[in-house]
Design a protein around this motif. Structure first.
Motif, PDB file in Angstrom:
ATOM      1  N   UNK A  54       9.014   0.241  -6.908  1.00 25.25           N
ATOM      2  CA  UNK A  54       9.228  -1.197  -7.036  1.00 25.25           C
ATOM      3  C   UNK A  54       9.648  -1.826  -5.722  1.00 25.25           C
ATOM      4  N   UNK A  55      10.508  -1.130  -4.976  1.00 28.66           N
ATOM      5  CA  UNK A  55      10.918  -1.637  -3.664  1.00 28.66           C
ATOM      6  C   UNK A  55       9.722  -1.715  -2.716  1.00 28.66           C
ATOM      7  N   UNK A  56       8.900  -0.657  -2.701  1.00 32.13           N
ATOM      8  CA  UNK A  56       7.727  -0.652  -1.823  1.00 32.13           C
ATOM      9  C   UNK A  56       6.734  -1.736  -2.182  1.00 32.13           C
ATOM     10  N   UNK A  57       6.478  -1.920  -3.481  1.00 35.24           N
ATOM     11  CA  UNK A  57       5.539  -2.954  -3.919  1.00 35.24           C
ATOM     12  C   UNK A  57       6.072  -4.341  -3.604  1.00 35.24           C
ATOM     13  N   UNK A  58       7.366  -4.575  -3.870  1.00 33.21           N
ATOM     14  CA  UNK A  58       7.965  -5.870  -3.556  1.00 33.21           C
ATOM     15  C   UNK A  58       7.932  -6.169  -2.074  1.00 33.21           C
ATOM     16  N   UNK A  59       8.188  -5.152  -1.250  1.00 28.63           N
ATOM     17  CA  UNK A  59       8.144  -5.316   0.202  1.00 28.63           C
ATOM     18  C   UNK A  59       6.740  -5.696   0.660  1.00 28.63           C
ATOM     19  N   UNK A  60       5.733  -5.026   0.088  1.00 23.84           N
ATOM     20  CA  UNK A  60       4.345  -5.346   0.438  1.00 23.84           C
ATOM     21  C   UNK A  60       3.994  -6.783   0.055  1.00 23.84           C
ATOM     22  N   UNK A  61       4.337  -7.176  -1.163  1.00 25.64           N
ATOM     23  CA  UNK A  61       4.029  -8.534  -1.621  1.00 25.64           C
ATOM     24  C   UNK A  61       4.771  -9.578  -0.791  1.00 25.64           C
ATOM     25  N   UNK A  62       6.010  -9.280  -0.422  1.00 26.31           N
ATOM     26  CA  UNK A  62       6.806 -10.213   0.383  1.00 26.31           C
ATOM     27  C   UNK A  62       6.174 -10.455   1.740  1.00 26.31           C
ATOM     28  N   UNK A  63       5.452  -9.455   2.250  1.00 24.80           N
ATOM     29  CA  UNK A  63       4.791  -9.585   3.559  1.00 24.80           C
ATOM     30  C   UNK A  63       3.321  -9.974   3.431  1.00 24.80           C
ATOM     31  N   UNK A  64       2.938 -10.475   2.251  1.00 26.27           N
ATOM     32  CA  UNK A  64       1.587 -10.992   2.068  1.00 26.27           C
ATOM     33  C   UNK A  64       0.524  -9.947   1.868  1.00 26.27           C
ATOM     34  N   UNK A  65       0.895  -8.760   1.380  1.00 24.78           N
ATOM     35  CA  UNK A  65      -0.062  -7.686   1.139  1.00 24.78           C
ATOM     36  C   UNK A  65      -0.101  -7.379  -0.351  1.00 24.78           C
ATOM     37  N   UNK A  66      -1.294  -7.279  -0.890  1.00 23.33           N
ATOM     38  CA  UNK A  66      -1.436  -6.827  -2.264  1.00 23.33           C
ATOM     39  C   UNK A  66      -1.531  -5.305  -2.271  1.00 23.33           C
ATOM     40  N   UNK A  67      -1.040  -4.698  -3.332  1.00 21.03           N
ATOM     41  CA  UNK A  67      -1.145  -3.243  -3.467  1.00 21.03           C
ATOM     42  C   UNK A  67      -2.329  -2.854  -4.337  1.00 21.03           C
ATOM     43  N   UNK A  68      -3.232  -3.798  -4.554  1.00 20.21           N
ATOM     44  CA  UNK A  68      -4.452  -3.527  -5.311  1.00 20.21           C
ATOM     45  C   UNK A  68      -4.216  -3.592  -6.800  1.00 20.21           C
ATOM     46  N   UNK A  69      -5.111  -2.950  -7.549  1.00 17.59           N
ATOM     47  CA  UNK A  69      -4.954  -2.873  -8.992  1.00 17.59           C
ATOM     48  C   UNK A  69      -5.031  -4.212  -9.687  1.00 17.59           C
ATOM     49  N   UNK A  70      -4.154  -4.415 -10.666  1.00 14.64           N
ATOM     50  CA  UNK A  70      -4.181  -5.614 -11.489  1.00 14.64           C
ATOM     51  C   UNK A  70      -3.758  -6.864 -10.726  1.00 14.64           C
ATOM     52  N   UNK A  71      -3.123  -6.695  -9.540  1.00 19.86           N
ATOM     53  CA  UNK A  71      -2.788  -7.864  -8.718  1.00 19.86           C
ATOM     54  C   UNK A  71      -4.032  -8.675  -8.390  1.00 19.86           C
TER      55      UNK A  71
END
Length: 290
Positions: free
Chosen positions: A127-144
């Motif tokens: 969750x921390x890694x995904x939130x960090x990615x989204x906060x920096x304008x990166x999607x982690x793929x998948x359902x996003x």
């Protein structure tokens, strides 16, 4: 000026690429140190990849979770390329590639087999890694990607799709490992979402009420810092000195709170500002493009 813009753009790209790598390291730690030893399924495409890898474990050709995460995301990469944007797609591919590579490369270490510990710590790290990615304008793929595409064309959230998909993952965990593991996986999905929300604050809305004697200065300064509409209520009166004041209303994201604080310090540091959290929005609310 052009040279400064080029340097800034290069800096942003390096920061996004570094974040994609950090995300890959964190999700691989969650997967190899906690989820796999504890038989915990993640949410979304990652959970589906785990499920397929489990079901094909006894086949002559084994499919690894790392490979499946990338392969299952390929159709969504194509969707993102045509529907969202090329730069967005590039960094999404990079983030998913880093996660797949690190899951495959990082040597698994079994710290514990306790499913509750594995669910909680794996979910918190992911969750921390995904939130960090989204906060920096990166999607982690998948359902996003699916969610952004549907919201772009309809303006509607895809929360129902996420719930149904993750319910399927939870039921699959119960069918494969036993029903207690369905609850452990559900616990992990919940913790993952909560930690991600704590880190990624852009989607959290806040209503702001400002009571000021300098409305024009405040409005100009806020709109220079944040792209937000403001509603003006003239003719308010202070109960103590009976002086004339103006009330301003706007809605911002939690991510924009530092900009609001800076704007108020510049325009009217003596203004009264009240912020209410957990605001539900109906109608148009501007969101920056990914």
């Amino acid at each position: 000026m052009d040279e400064i813009q080029k340097i800034w753009k290069r800096h942003v790209y390096i920061a996004k690429a570094s974040t994609a790598f950090i995300y890959g390291v964190l999700v691989s730690i969650a997967m190899n140190f906690f989820w796999e030893p504890g038989h915990i399924y993640s949410s979304g495409i990652t959970g589906l990849a785990q499920l397929i890898a489990t079901l094909t474990a006894n086949l002559p050709v084994q499919l690894s979770t790392a490979l499946l995460i990338f392969v299952l995301n390929v159709p969504l990469f194509v969707l993102a390329w045509f529907q969202i944007g090329h730069r967005f797609t590039f960094f999404t591919v990079l983030a998913v590639f880093c996660s797949s590579l690190m899951i495959k490369s990082l040597q698994p270490i079994t710290l514990t087999h306790d499913p509750i510990i594995c669910a909680l710590f794996g979910a918190a790290i992911n969750g921390f890694g995904t939130g960090l990615a989204l906060k920096n304008g990166i999607s982690t793929g998948g359902l996003d990607i699916l969610g952004l595409t549907i919201r772009k064309h309809t303006g509607k959230s895809v929360g129902t799709i996420n719930i149904i998909f993750n319910a399927f993952i939870v039921l699959a965990a119960g069918a494969v490992y036993g029903w207690p593991y369905a609850f452990y996986s559900a616990l992990g999905i919940f913790v993952n979402a909560r930690v991600m929300d704590m880190v990624y604050t852009r989607q959290q809305k806040m209503q702001v009420m400002i009571v000021t004697t300098k409305p024009k200065s405040v409005i100009d300064c806020i709109q220079n810092h944040i792209r937000r509409g403001i509603t003006i209520v003239h003719g308010a009166e202070g109960a103590y000195k009976h002086d004339t004041k103006t009330i301003l209303f706007t809605v911002i994201s939690r991510y924009e709170q530092p900009e609001l604080r800076q704007a108020m310090a510049e325009s009217d540091p003596h203004a009264f500002v009240s912020i209410a959290e957990n605001v539900h929005i109906m109608g148009h609310f501007y969101e920056p493009k990914p």
